[in-house]
Design an enzyme around this catalytic site. Structure first.
Site, PDB file in Angstrom:
ATOM      1  N   GLU A  26     -96.295 -98.390  11.458  1.00 42.36           N
ATOM      2  CA  GLU A  26     -95.815 -98.583  12.833  1.00 42.36           C
ATOM      3  C   GLU A  26     -96.835 -99.441  13.565  1.00 42.36           C
ATOM      4  OE1 GLU A  26     -94.398 -95.308  15.234  1.00 42.36           O
ATOM      5  OE2 GLU A  26     -93.714 -94.223  13.456  1.00 42.36           O
ATOM      6  N   GLU A  84     -96.833 -88.777  11.725  1.00 39.90           N
ATOM      7  CA  GLU A  84     -97.779 -88.451  12.812  1.00 39.90           C
ATOM      8  C   GLU A  84     -98.007 -86.944  12.946  1.00 39.90           C
ATOM      9  OE1 GLU A  84     -96.455 -90.548  16.360  1.00 39.90           O
ATOM     10  OE2 GLU A  84     -97.088 -92.460  15.518  1.00 39.90           O
TER      11      GLU A  84
HETATM   12  O1  AHR Z   1     -91.667 -95.889  17.192  1.00 40.15           O
HETATM   13  C1  AHR Z   1     -91.531 -94.982  18.234  1.00 40.15           C
HETATM   14  C2  AHR Z   1     -92.315 -93.701  17.988  1.00 40.15           C
HETATM   15  O2  AHR Z   1     -93.679 -93.973  18.041  1.00 40.15           O
HETATM   16  C3  AHR Z   1     -92.121 -93.057  16.655  1.00 40.15           C
HETATM   17  O3  AHR Z   1     -91.014 -92.221  16.629  1.00 40.15           O
HETATM   18  C4  AHR Z   1     -93.384 -92.282  16.475  1.00 40.15           C
HETATM   19  O4  AHR Z   1     -93.727 -92.138  15.131  1.00 40.15           O
HETATM   20  C5  AHR Z   1     -94.402 -93.057  17.257  1.00 40.15           C
HETATM   21  O5  AHR Z   1     -95.148 -92.242  18.069  1.00 40.15           O
END
Ligand code: AHR
Length: 551
Positions: free
Chosen positions: A331, A209
């Site tokens: 994610e 990110e």
């Molecule tokens: O999964 C939790 C968080 O969400 C992670 O650390 C990050 O990559 C995202 O914003």
């Protein structure tokens, strides 16, 4: 109920070749006859495949965060720990799921992580402050422990690299430490640490990110893209077999969404293999708490995937290359309750309770919808990770003595267990409802979402495993009130027997599982229709169903 002849539907569906728009022939025919149609029809042709299913589509994620690692999968001294300190009860659960690939060590954590702190004799490893989650990191679990754990669990590692505080040199060094056999500084260090054979880690995320202002070492797109290209070139020299994933946008809420991806790819397209997507969903600001909107949010995932495919392919055109990137949706999950205050601040403690989202029935239904979305984009999404796996926004929770299956465990488990062979392209038509607009997303300052238009009540995906002689249907019924009927017409194969038929449903969308009441939301058998070329399913309201048939 009005019907056009079944054969006509199948023939026309076959000609259309793709999922039919909700307003297509069936609806038009019904309107023409002044009748109301209530059934959804799906024509399934076993020869119309989207892709051969890559099991990495149903990977997961363990971040060095909260209680995911410490007291989650690693708890030396626990009655459940093996000689490595790994929780055997948790391991059994994950092994049982058959998770194919697991991303580690972050997430936001990775952008401040020095991997060297987590290798070598445990007694010499420093205790450091993790600035992403304001937590104390003991470094007792690091690279080699993760690899050992993966082997015991039967999963593949997907490593995240520090592109925040970390230099290209140290990222490349980590690849050398893991993948080069011997005779170099970092490979010999691994051997010195007791690991003779290289770990051969194939998948690597080039940062996390990096478009987000919250990210340690946040960058502008061009700078990140150049850093990614530089690192990737060196990594390929060390190990040409690696699969490298560039950091895409953190989600459509980002003001730089799409533009970030374009600029990054213009810098590093030729050097990477894939690009990452992230997204968390919630039934709050975005939906105004309206569950019928909430259960439609997997269609926002469809759209995000399609938009990022378009950016990738546009840059491919600019580069005049044949090379096509894959998408790594590394994610995805529901996450909107444990997102602020103490839930995201470790107060400099070891293994604090962070992001311990408690999932309910409607979350599980949406996760089922998200599984369907991933399946129908399995030609381009080759890796995806349910974020996360244990204790942190997770299907599996632990306390000292036991393991709890949260509601979202079940749709994820069904995907892992029942999706096999090829994912099929379906022709579908049926009733739908309107989601004209959505509110602002939960992410602070996030750009408002557009609506979703017509949303089918039933969301259906299917896989077909010719070798194993089975096919599975995954069906989300978004209707909050009424059961819905699904007519399935099979072509190319004829189901002969129902192998299993399970549904997740209930009267209370907010019902959760707890350590005291772990079975409030669990799969129930669904009375299936007789197997055959035409099958009509009755789907309860508010439900997600998986039906596996012998074919
Ligand atoms: O999964 C939790 C968080 O969400 C992670 O650390 C990050 O990559 C995202 O914003």
């Amino acid at each position: 109920m009005s019907k056009i002849p079944r054969r006509q539907f199948i023939n026309q569906a076959g000609k259309a070749g793709v999922a039919l728009a909700a307003n297509s022939l069936f609806s038009r025919a019904a309107r023409g006859q002044g009748m109301v149609n209530t059934a959804t029809r799906v024509a399934i042709d076993a020869s119309r495949q989207i892709a051969k299913l890559d099991r990495n589509l149903f990977g997961s994620f363990l971040e060095q965060l909260g209680r995911a690692i410490y007291t989650g999968i690693f708890e030396p001294g626990s009655a459940h720990a093996d000689s490595n300190g790994f929780r055997t009860d948790v391991m059994e659960e994950i092994r049982g799921l058959g998770v194919p690939i697991i991303r580690w060590p972050g997430g936001n954590f990775v952008s401040g992580y020095n991997w060297l702190d987590g290798v070598g004799p445990r007694k010499d490893r420093p205790r450091v402050l993790d600035r992403a989650w304001n937590s104390l990191e003991t470094n007792q679990f690091g690279t080699n422990e993760f690899i050992t754990w993966c082997k015991q669990v039967g999963t593949e590692p997907l490593f995240g690299l520090n592109f925040g505080t970390g230099s290209v040199e140290m990222a490349v060094a980590q690849v050398e430490y893991c993948n080069v056999d011997k005779g170099t500084r970092w490979s010999d260090l691994r051997r010195q640490h007791g690991y003779e054979a290289p770990h051969n880690v194939k998948f690597w995320c080039l940062g996390n990110e990096m478009d987000g202002p919250w990210q340690i070492g946040h960058m502008v797109a061009v700078d990140y893209g150049r850093k990614a290209a530089d690192a990737a070139k060196q990594m390929r020299l060390l190990d040409p077999s690696v699969k490298l994933i560039a950091c895409g946008s953190s989600g459509p809420f980002m003001p730089t969404y799409i533009e970030w991806d374009r600029q990054v790819l213009e810098e590093c397209y030729n050097w990477v293999d894939g690009i990452s997507l992230h997204r968390y969903y919630g039934n709050s600001e975005e939906t105004g708490g309206d569950s019928s909107k909430y259960l439609a949010l997997n269609l926002a995932m469809d759209r995000q995937i399609e938009e990022i495919i378009d950016v990738c392919d546009m840059v491919r055109g600019l580069k005049r290359t044949n090379k096509q990137l894959f998408l790594s949706f590394d994610e995805w999950n529901v996450w909107y309750r444990a997102r602020s205050g103490d839930a995201v601040d470790g107060h400099r403690k070891e293994a604090p309770h962070l992001l311990e989202e408690v999932y309910n029935l409607e979350d599980a239904l949406l996760v089922g919808g998200l599984v369907n979305t991933l399946l129908r984009h399995s030609d381009r999404v080759r890796v995806a990770c349910l974020a996360q796996l244990v204790n942190v926004i997770a299907p599996i929770m632990t306390d000292k003595n036991s393991v709890l299956r949260q509601t979202i465990f079940y749709p994820y488990a069904w995907a892992l267990q029942n999706a096999r062979g090829n994912v099929l392209s379906l022709a579908q038509e049926g009733p739908s409802y309107e989601v004209p607009q959505l509110g602002r997303p939960i992410e602070a300052g996030g750009a408002a979402m557009s609506g979703l238009g017509r949303v089918p009540y039933l969301d259906v995906s299917a896989t077909y495993d010719a070798a194993g002689g089975s096919a599975t249907l995954f069906i989300l019924n978004r209707d909050l009130v009424k059961p819905r009927e699904l007519e399935v017409d099979w072509q190319g194969v004829t189901p002969t027997k129902v192998i299993s038929s399970q549904v997740l449903t209930g009267s209370d969308l907010k019902a959760t599982n707890t350590f005291d009441a772990p079975k409030r939301v669990v799969p129930q058998p669904l009375e299936p229709p007789r197997a055959g070329r035409s099958m009509t399913f009755q789907l309860p309201p508010r439900s997600y169903t998986a039906v596996t048939l012998a074919v």
